[in-house]
Scaffold this motif. Sequence first.
Motif, PDB file in Angstrom:
ATOM      1  N   ALA A   1       0.856  -1.178   0.000  1.00 44.30           N
ATOM      2  CA  ALA A   1       0.000   0.000   0.000  1.00 44.30           C
ATOM      3  C   ALA A   1       0.898   1.236   0.000  1.00 44.30           C
ATOM      4  CB  ALA A   1      -0.904  -0.007   1.224  1.00 44.30           C
ATOM      5  N   GLU A   2       0.289   2.406  -0.116  1.00 45.47           N
ATOM      6  CA  GLU A   2       1.081   3.632  -0.156  1.00 45.47           C
ATOM      7  C   GLU A   2       1.761   3.911   1.183  1.00 45.47           C
ATOM      8  OE1 GLU A   2      -0.491   7.136  -2.084  1.00 45.47           O
ATOM      9  OE2 GLU A   2      -1.986   5.916  -3.157  1.00 45.47           O
ATOM     10  N   LYS A   3       1.134   3.529   2.287  1.00 48.06           N
ATOM     11  CA  LYS A   3       1.728   3.736   3.598  1.00 48.06           C
ATOM     12  C   LYS A   3       2.698   2.604   3.926  1.00 48.06           C
ATOM     13  CE  LYS A   3      -1.949   6.519   5.695  1.00 48.06           C
ATOM     14  NZ  LYS A   3      -2.889   6.632   6.838  1.00 48.06           N
ATOM     15  N   LEU A   4       3.695   2.896   4.726  1.00 42.88           N
ATOM     16  CA  LEU A   4       4.761   1.965   5.050  1.00 42.88           C
ATOM     17  C   LEU A   4       4.241   0.703   5.727  1.00 42.88           C
ATOM     18  CD1 LEU A   4       7.884   1.482   5.249  1.00 42.88           C
ATOM     19  CD2 LEU A   4       7.732   2.527   7.523  1.00 42.88           C
ATOM     20  N   ASP A   5       4.438  -0.435   5.068  1.00 43.36           N
ATOM     21  CA  ASP A   5       4.136  -1.761   5.633  1.00 43.36           C
ATOM     22  C   ASP A   5       2.711  -1.862   6.173  1.00 43.36           C
ATOM     23  OD1 ASP A   5       6.754  -2.549   5.045  1.00 43.36           O
ATOM     24  OD2 ASP A   5       7.488  -1.872   6.992  1.00 43.36           O
ATOM     25  N   ALA A   6       1.779  -1.192   5.500  1.00 41.80           N
ATOM     26  CA  ALA A   6       0.410  -1.121   5.999  1.00 41.80           C
ATOM     27  C   ALA A   6      -0.584  -1.908   5.151  1.00 41.80           C
ATOM     28  CB  ALA A   6      -0.037   0.339   6.071  1.00 41.80           C
ATOM     29  N   GLY A   7      -0.118  -2.657   4.155  1.00 43.02           N
ATOM     30  CA  GLY A   7      -1.019  -3.345   3.243  1.00 43.02           C
ATOM     31  C   GLY A   7      -1.663  -4.581   3.838  1.00 43.02           C
ATOM     32  N   ASP A   8      -2.625  -5.138   3.107  1.00 42.77           N
ATOM     33  CA  ASP A   8      -3.346  -6.328   3.558  1.00 42.77           C
ATOM     34  C   ASP A   8      -2.419  -7.535   3.612  1.00 42.77           C
ATOM     35  OD1 ASP A   8      -5.577  -4.751   3.612  1.00 42.77           O
ATOM     36  OD2 ASP A   8      -6.487  -5.594   1.807  1.00 42.77           O
ATOM     37  N   ILE A   9      -2.569  -8.329   4.669  1.00 38.67           N
ATOM     38  CA  ILE A   9      -1.742  -9.512   4.876  1.00 38.67           C
ATOM     39  C   ILE A   9      -2.257 -10.668   4.022  1.00 38.67           C
ATOM     40  CG2 ILE A   9      -1.073 -11.263   6.583  1.00 38.67           C
ATOM     41  CD1 ILE A   9      -1.240  -8.965   8.689  1.00 38.67           C
ATOM     42  N   ILE A  10      -1.334 -11.372   3.375  1.00 36.52           N
ATOM     43  CA  ILE A  10      -1.669 -12.574   2.608  1.00 36.52           C
ATOM     44  C   ILE A  10      -1.321 -13.825   3.408  1.00 36.52           C
ATOM     45  CG2 ILE A  10      -1.329 -13.838   0.444  1.00 36.52           C
ATOM     46  CD1 ILE A  10      -0.224 -11.179  -0.727  1.00 36.52           C
ATOM     47  N   SER A  11      -0.115 -13.864   3.963  1.00 40.23           N
ATOM     48  CA  SER A  11       0.320 -15.042   4.706  1.00 40.23           C
ATOM     49  C   SER A  11       1.361 -14.646   5.738  1.00 40.23           C
ATOM     50  CB  SER A  11       0.888 -16.109   3.761  1.00 40.23           C
ATOM     51  OG  SER A  11       1.945 -15.582   2.981  1.00 40.23           O
ATOM     52  N   GLN A  12       1.488 -15.466   6.784  1.00 43.44           N
ATOM     53  CA  GLN A  12       2.482 -15.230   7.824  1.00 43.44           C
ATOM     54  C   GLN A  12       3.041 -16.554   8.324  1.00 43.44           C
ATOM     55  OE1 GLN A  12       0.236 -12.818  10.745  1.00 43.44           O
ATOM     56  NE2 GLN A  12       1.511 -11.067  10.175  1.00 43.44           N
ATOM     57  N   VAL A  13       4.255 -16.505   8.849  1.00 42.71           N
ATOM     58  CA  VAL A  13       4.843 -17.662   9.521  1.00 42.71           C
ATOM     59  C   VAL A  13       5.637 -17.146  10.713  1.00 42.71           C
ATOM     60  CG1 VAL A  13       6.945 -17.696   8.089  1.00 42.71           C
ATOM     61  CG2 VAL A  13       6.188 -19.778   9.239  1.00 42.71           C
ATOM     62  N   LYS A  14       5.529 -17.848  11.843  1.00 45.57           N
ATOM     63  CA  LYS A  14       6.251 -17.459  13.051  1.00 45.57           C
ATOM     64  C   LYS A  14       7.650 -18.070  13.064  1.00 45.57           C
ATOM     65  CE  LYS A  14       2.093 -16.924  15.879  1.00 45.57           C
ATOM     66  NZ  LYS A  14       1.346 -17.404  17.078  1.00 45.57           N
ATOM     67  N   VAL A  15       8.585 -17.342  13.650  1.00 43.52           N
ATOM     68  CA  VAL A  15       9.960 -17.809  13.813  1.00 43.52           C
ATOM     69  C   VAL A  15      10.378 -17.537  15.255  1.00 43.52           C
ATOM     70  CG1 VAL A  15      12.368 -17.473  13.129  1.00 43.52           C
ATOM     71  CG2 VAL A  15      10.570 -17.448  11.383  1.00 43.52           C
ATOM     72  N   GLU A  16      10.881 -18.555  15.925  1.00 39.31           N
ATOM     73  CA  GLU A  16      11.305 -18.417  17.318  1.00 39.31           C
ATOM     74  C   GLU A  16      12.578 -17.584  17.420  1.00 39.31           C
ATOM     75  OE1 GLU A  16      12.691 -21.234  21.127  1.00 39.31           O
ATOM     76  OE2 GLU A  16      12.591 -22.073  19.088  1.00 39.31           O
TER      77      GLU A  16
END
Length: 317
Positions: free
Chosen positions: A140-155
Amino acid sequence: MMKVIFMGTPDFSVPILKQLINDQMDVIAVVTQPDRPSGRKRLLTPPPVKVEALSRNIPVIQPEKLKGSKELDEIIELKADLIVTAAFGQLLPPELLLAPALGCINVHASLLPELRGGAPIHHAIMQGKKETGITIMYMAEKLDAGDIISQVKVEITEDDNVGTLHDKLSKAGALLLSETLPLIADHSAQRTEQNHSEATFAWNIKRDEEEIDWSRTEADLYNQIRGLYPWPVAYTTYRNKTMKILKAEKTGIKHNGDPGVILDKTSNGPVISTGNGSALLITELQPFGKKKMAAADFLRGAGSDMEIGERVGKINE
């Protein structure tokens, strides 16, 4: 075959570019930052992504700034199906966000909306987080503010530093991208709007964040030191000269004195008091004007006259 433009700059981005190639995407161009002076001799050095792209005969575009540039027009004219970014270092202009048929996506090294910005790996460790992750999102135009598609956690383990966590996240980002691209290609990718009220920010590290304030807790300082290693590195002052502190260990030692005092000289390095009545063992350091070294070697050499009871660094009373 999907036509992709990849935009990235540092080492973090290289495994992600490689994954695109391994997944047989048609990477028609790589966009990266200009070559910059590096090292003591300030030699003009290409970004890691450029080196990788040229080794694979992929055209490279290096705009100083995208907005209003001839390079921007060149990128749009390539008519890519998708633009993939990872640690590119610039916001994309609105006309570029709208250009690819499948949009523009970003591989970001945090679990958004936490830690938006340019230094999420450093801040995750400095804040003492036990986990972080990768988010792939539509840009999106704003910094890191776009819609999330996927995520993965990392310890994040107690022994992680920026270098080790960087490598884990880069690999996780490449794998998550590989899993996510088919969903984007067949228009089945889900979009989840971020909760913007929960956003936190991880701005690029400032010089004053690198300085050790010994009045902070042992845990905070341990996280600061490993959260700045191997770059840009925490520092203190000793005998009015800068001393970089590369590695430290918690000791469990308790004391009733002031912070920032040398409590002991051990076979592994000096022990320095912290603000919660505890202490850190310094195991690797870099004295002013010298190379980095084991703290034990420092005590046997240039620091052999270090005295128990000496004060070091900055203290906020």
